[in-house]
Scaffold this motif. Structure first.
Motif, short mmCIF file in Angstrom:
data_model
loop_
_atom_site.label_atom_id
_atom_site.label_comp_id
_atom_site.label_asym_id
_atom_site.label_seq_id
_atom_site.Cartn_x
_atom_site.Cartn_y
_atom_site.Cartn_z
N ARG A 199 23.95 20.79 -32.39
CA ARG A 199 22.76 21.81 -32.25
C ARG A 199 21.81 21.46 -31.06
O ARG A 199 21.93 20.11 -30.57
CB ARG A 199 21.79 21.55 -33.63
N PRO A 200 21.17 22.30 -30.29
CA PRO A 200 20.75 22.09 -29.05
C PRO A 200 19.09 21.61 -29.13
O PRO A 200 18.38 22.27 -28.79
CB PRO A 200 20.62 23.25 -28.21
N THR A 201 19.01 20.63 -29.92
CA THR A 201 17.78 20.14 -30.19
C THR A 201 17.08 19.19 -28.94
O THR A 201 17.91 18.76 -28.36
CB THR A 201 17.51 19.43 -31.60
N PRO A 202 15.66 19.01 -28.82
CA PRO A 202 15.30 18.45 -27.97
C PRO A 202 15.76 16.92 -28.02
O PRO A 202 15.72 16.19 -27.18
CB PRO A 202 13.73 18.54 -27.94
N VAL A 203 15.68 16.38 -29.27
CA VAL A 203 15.86 15.12 -29.51
C VAL A 203 17.45 14.74 -29.07
O VAL A 203 17.53 13.69 -28.46
CB VAL A 203 15.55 14.54 -31.00
N ALA A 204 18.23 15.79 -29.59
CA ALA A 204 19.56 15.45 -29.12
C ALA A 204 19.87 15.49 -27.68
O ALA A 204 20.59 14.62 -27.08
CB ALA A 204 20.40 16.65 -29.85
N TYR A 205 19.11 16.31 -27.06
CA TYR A 205 19.12 16.53 -25.48
C TYR A 205 18.78 15.15 -24.81
O TYR A 205 19.30 14.59 -23.88
CB TYR A 205 18.65 17.61 -24.96
N ALA A 206 17.64 14.70 -25.52
CA ALA A 206 17.15 13.27 -24.82
C ALA A 206 18.07 12.22 -25.05
O ALA A 206 18.35 11.39 -24.22
CB ALA A 206 15.84 13.39 -25.48
#
Length: 467
Positions: A199-206
Motif C-alpha cells: 500500500r502506498p502509505t507515508p509510513v511505508a514509503y518512509a
C-alpha cells in the motif's frame, strides 16, 4: 529483448520485494521459468493483479513464454472479471482462484525453480492485454506489443536518468500501466531493485527510503498524504526523484514538498492505449500541473473539434493526439472502435483536452467529453479551475463539470470536499486568479468524490454523491 535475463543488475539487494517477500534476480527468473514451462502455448493467461510477489512471478513467466498476459484488477467485481476472461480468450488463471473464474488454475510459487529457457518472442508480438476502465461501456482489451513496452521504458529511463543504481519504491496497483509496466517491468528492464510497499502509505514509503529507496512513484493522493505526515516526509529527503501521475499535482502539495525536503515531483502523462508519452525530465525545472514534453520516439499535437490546428500558446485548448513507438496495436476484437481511435492521417485520439506551450510542455485539463466546458461562447478546461480551487485553504478536493444551462449553454459547477467552505468566497477566489468567465456558477459541498483504483475522479458518478 523486453526482459534481458542476462543484463547487469544490482546483486547486493533483492531484485524485487513485495511487503515482506523478496527474490533476487536469479531466483525471479528461475521461478518465472517454472511458470513459463506450464503456460507455454496458451493463447493468453490471466493474472490476478494483487500486491503479491507471486503476481510479478506470474507476469514475468507469461512474458518469458511469449504468451499474452491479461492483468485482472484485484478489485474487480465478479461480472467485470468474467467479462475480461471471456473477452481476452485467456485459457489459464495464474494465482489464487477468485469468484467468477472458471478457468484451469495454475498455482504460482515464488519458491519454485526451473532452468528452462525460452526463445525470445518477436518484438511485434503481444505482451499484455490490459483493460480500460469501462466508463463508456464494457471494458475494452488494449493490445500492447512488446516493442511498445521496451520503447517506453527506455525513453523513461532516459528522461528520468533511471539506472541500475536506483532503488524504485511504490505501492501502486499491479494491474495498471503506472504500477505494472513502469513500476515492475521498468525496474526489471533497467536493472534497478524494486520495493513494492503493498500500500502506498507515508509510513511505508518512509521505511523504504530508510532502506535505500531513491526513486519514488505515486499519485497526487499519495504525495498529499506524505505532506500530512512530517516524519515520513522528512525520510524522503534523501530520494533522488519523485514522480507523480494519473491526475494533476496540486500546487500546495508540490510547494510543501519543495519547502520541506527540497524535492518536488516530476509529472507525467499516459494512458493504457499509449503507455507513458509525456514526462517532465529529471533535469528540467519543475512546473507543477504540467506533464512535460514528448518522450523520445513520441510525437504529440493538439487539434480542435473539426481537426483544426490549435496554437502552442500555453492557453488554447484542444484534443491531445499522439503517434509513435509506444502506441498500442488496437482494441481486442473491436475493429470499429480501433478505427475510430485514429485520425485519417495516423494519429491516436486520446480524448484528453490539453494545452501546449512554445517549449513543447503540455498541461492536461481533462477529458474532452467531460472536462471541456463550453460556457458563454468560451471553451474552458475543467482542470485549470480545479487546480485553483485546490489552492483555496478550505478546499481539500475539487471536481469541476459543465451542466446544461439555458443561457450559457453550460454552467460551471464545482463539487468540493473540505471544511468551512463558503460558496461565494470560493467563486470570488477563482475569479481573482482566472478570467471571470472561468468562475464556478454553482458550488456543491460533498463528503467525498468518487474515485477509481488509481485515484482518478469519476465525474459521471458525481450526481450520486452525498451532499
Amino acid at each position: 529483448m523486453l526482459l534481458d535475463t542476462g543484463a547487469v543488475a544490482r546483486t547486493d539487494v533483492p531484485a524485487v520485494r513485495v511487503g515482506d517477500e523478496a527474490l533476487d534476480r536469479e531466483g525471479l527468473w528461475s521461478a518465472a521459468a517454472a511458470v513459463a514451462e506450464r503456460v507455454a502455448g496458451a493463447p493468453a493467461v490471466a493474472v490476478h493483479g494483487d500486491a503479491h510477489l507471486s503476481t510479478i512471478v506470474a507476469v514475468v513467466g507469461g512474458l518469458m513464454a511469449g504468451v499474452p498476459v491479461v492483468p485482472v484488477p484485484a478489485d474487480s467485481g465478479v461480472e467485470e472479471r468474467r467479462h475480461i476472461l471471456r473477452d481476452s480468450g485467456a485459457a489459464l488463471w495464474l494465482g489464487r482462484r477468485q469468484e467468477g473464474v472458471d478457468l484451469p488454475v495454475v498455482p504460482v510459487d515464488p519458491a519454485a525453480r526451473s532452468s528452462a529457457s525460452m526463445p525470445e518472442p518477436a518484438p511485434e508480438s503481444t505482451a499484455l492485454i490490459m483493460y480500460t476502465s469501462g466508463t463508456t461501456g464494457p471494458p475494452k482489451g488494449v493490445v500492447i506489443p512488446r516493442r511498445a513496452i521496451a520503447a517506453d521504458l527506455d525513453a523513461l529511463a532516459d528522461a528520468w536518468a533511471w539506472t541500475r543504481d536506483d532503488v524504485l519504491v511504490h505501492g501502486l496497483p499491479m494491474f495498471h500501466v503506472h504500477g505494472l509496466v513502469l513500476g515492475v517491468l521498468g525496474a526489471l528492464r533497467v536493472g534497478s531493485p524494486l520495493i513494492h510497499t503493498v500500500r502506498p502509505t507515508p509510513v511505508a514509503y518512509a521505511a523504504a527510503a530508510r532502506a535505500g529507496g531513491t526513486l519514488f512513484f505515486g499519485v497526487p493522493t499519495v504525495w498529499s498524504r506524505v505532506t500530512a505526515d512530517p516524519d515520513s516526509m522528512r525520510a524522503l529527503s534523501g530520494a533522488r526523484l519523485l514522480v507523480s501521475g494519473s491526475a494533476p499535482l496540486p500546487d500546495t502539495v508540490a510547494h510543501h514538498l519543495s519547502a520541506s525536503i527540497g524535492l518536488s515531483p516530476v509529472e507525467r502523462y499516459g494512458m493504457t492505449e499509449t503507455l507513458i508519452t509525456l514526462a517532465a525530465r529529471a533535469d528540467a525545472p519543475r512546473r507543477t500541473g504540467w506533464v512535460g514534453t514528448a518522450l523520445n520516439g513520441v510525437e504529440s499535437r493538439l487539434r480542435g473539434e473539426h481537426g483544426e490546428e490549435i496554437p502552442a500558446d500555453g492557453e488554447s485548448t484542444g484534443e491531445l493526439q499522439i503517434r509513435g513507438a509506444t502506441v498500442f496495436d488496437g482494441y481486442l476484437g473491436l475493429p470499429e472502435a480501433t478505427a475510430a481511435g485514429w485520425t485519417d492521417d495516423g494519429w491516436f485520439r486520446t480524448g484528453d483536452a490539453a494545452v501546449l506551450d512554445a517549449d513543447g510542455w503540455h498541461r492536461i485539463v481533462g477529458r474532452m467529453s467531460t472536462d471541456l466546458i463550453k460556457s458563454g461562447g468560451y471553451r474552458i478546461g475543467a482542470g485549470e479551475i480545479e487546480a485553483v480551487l485546490r489552492d483555496h485553504p478550505a478546499v481539500r478536493e475539487a471536481a469541476v463539470v459543465g451542466e446544461a444551462d439555458d443561457d450559457l449553454g453550460q454552467r460551471i459547477v464545482a463539487y468540493l470536499v473540505g471544511e468551512g467552505i463558503e460558496a461565494q468566497d470560493v467563486i470570488d477566489f477563482v475569479a481573482g486568479r482566472l478570467s471571470a468567465h472561468k468562475r464556478p456558477r454553482e458550488v456543491r459541498v460533498v463528503d467525498s468524490l468518487p474515485r477509481n483504483a488509481m485515484g482518478k475522479i469519476q465525474k459521471k458518478l458525481l450526481g450520486d454523491v452525498r451532499r
